[in-house]
Scaffold this motif. Structure first.
Motif, PDB file in Angstrom:
ATOM      1  N   ASP A 100       5.626   0.329  -2.282  1.00 31.34           N
ATOM      2  CA  ASP A 100       6.857  -0.445  -2.486  1.00 31.34           C
ATOM      3  C   ASP A 100       6.508  -1.884  -2.893  1.00 31.34           C
ATOM      4  O   ASP A 100       5.346  -2.290  -2.843  1.00 31.34           O
ATOM      5  CB  ASP A 100       7.698  -0.409  -1.197  1.00 31.34           C
ATOM      6  CG  ASP A 100       9.189  -0.410  -1.496  1.00 31.34           C
ATOM      7  OD1 ASP A 100       9.616  -1.174  -2.385  1.00 31.34           O
ATOM      8  OD2 ASP A 100       9.936   0.347  -0.833  1.00 31.34           O
ATOM      9  N   TRP A 160       0.834  -1.216   0.000  1.00 30.60           N
ATOM     10  CA  TRP A 160       0.000   0.000   0.000  1.00 30.60           C
ATOM     11  C   TRP A 160       0.865   1.260   0.000  1.00 30.60           C
ATOM     12  O   TRP A 160       0.496   2.270  -0.596  1.00 30.60           O
ATOM     13  CB  TRP A 160      -0.937  -0.008   1.210  1.00 30.60           C
ATOM     14  CG  TRP A 160      -1.925   1.114   1.125  1.00 30.60           C
ATOM     15  CD1 TRP A 160      -3.095   1.138   0.449  1.00 30.60           C
ATOM     16  CD2 TRP A 160      -1.772   2.406   1.719  1.00 30.60           C
ATOM     17  NE1 TRP A 160      -3.697   2.369   0.573  1.00 30.60           N
ATOM     18  CE2 TRP A 160      -2.903   3.163   1.348  1.00 30.60           C
ATOM     19  CE3 TRP A 160      -0.792   3.000   2.527  1.00 30.60           C
ATOM     20  CZ2 TRP A 160      -3.094   4.482   1.755  1.00 30.60           C
ATOM     21  CZ3 TRP A 160      -0.973   4.313   2.925  1.00 30.60           C
ATOM     22  CH2 TRP A 160      -2.114   5.041   2.540  1.00 30.60           C
ATOM     23  N   THR A 161       2.047   1.179   0.640  1.00 29.47           N
ATOM     24  CA  THR A 161       2.915   2.369   0.649  1.00 29.47           C
ATOM     25  C   THR A 161       3.420   2.677  -0.759  1.00 29.47           C
ATOM     26  O   THR A 161       3.847   3.796  -1.027  1.00 29.47           O
ATOM     27  CB  THR A 161       4.165   2.183   1.545  1.00 29.47           C
ATOM     28  OG1 THR A 161       4.935   1.088   1.021  1.00 29.47           O
ATOM     29  CG2 THR A 161       3.822   1.914   2.991  1.00 29.47           C
TER      30      THR A 161
END
Ligand code: GTP
Ligand code: ZN
Length: 211
Positions: free
Chosen positions: A41, A38-39
């Motif tokens: 990455d 979700w970030t």
């Protein structure tokens, strides 16, 4: 009521860890993987492959306070203290906790003083109580109240004073972004609540002054 379950008010009684289904370690690791993706990455790149495991291991340590009983550390008292009845203060206990709103750290010091009634408790036990409650998701107010309530219930001192001062990373690293702001919370019982001079004495000791 069990102090482990105790909250500030009866209308907000909490479930004990035993009443809550604890996800498996694998489920927790999968949740971390989801957050990593979700970030933005890639959870499959080499540097992140072991990160879910490490995060879950770190969480077991940082939130280990749910599985410890602070009362157990306060059960043993010492009465052979030469009739000592004056103030006992443990100043500057470092602690780190996590705010329940953002799960970001708040870091600071706790100061605890009491006037013994029947006996005294081992000094390290006061720091252990701080640690156990700090290793849960908290507001600073609730953390202060829980520490005070556990010690007051168990020791029944003539008076108890608890002061916490901390910096909240959720106000420093994000949001309003105000580094260097400290939040102070206090809880007084017995003579610390009834006698302004006793409160003033405590505050003076907290600040490193004399009596
Ligand atoms: N009273 C109290 N508030 C806290 C504590 N830790 C964090 N907070 C606050 O909890 C509040 C949550 O506010 P919300 O408006 O729901 O969340 P938010 O949009 O992330 O708020 P901002 O931090 O202002 O961006 C914020 O004002 C935090 O500063 C604490 O220990 N005690
Ligand atoms: Zn927060």
């Amino acid at each position: 009521m069990d102090a482990v379950l105790k909250n500030g008010s009866a209308s907000h009684q909490r479930k004990s860890p035993k009443e809550i289904r604890r996800p498996s370690r694998e489920e927790a690791e999968a949740a971390v993987r989801t957050l990593l993706a979700w970030t933005g990455d890639d959870p499959d790149r080499e540097g992140l492959l072991d990160t879910p495991k490490r995060v879950v291991k770190a969480y077991s340590e940082l939130f280990g306070g749910y599985f410890e009983d602070p009362i157990q550390h306060l059960e043993r008292t010492f009465e052979d203290v030469g009739g000592y009845k004056d103030i006992v203060m443990v100043r500057g206990i470092p602690f780190h906790s996590h705010c329940e709103h953002h799960m970001l750290p708040f870091i600071g010091q706790a100061h605890i003083a009491y006037y013994p009634a029947e006996g005294v408790v081992g000094l390290s036990k006061l720091a252990r109580v701080v640690d156990i409650f700090a290793k849960r998701l908290q507001t600073q107010e609730n953390l202060t109240a829980q520490i005070a309530s556990a010690i007051d219930d168990q020791l029944a001192p003539r008076g108890l004073a608890v002061l916490l001062e901390a910096e909240h990373q959720c106000m420093t690293m994000r949001g309003v972004q105000k580094p260097g702001v400290s939040t102070i919370t206090t809880q007084f019982t017995g003579i610390f609540q009834d006698e302004p001079a006793e409160q003033a004495k405590f505050m003076s000791l907290v600040r490193g002054g004399g009596l």
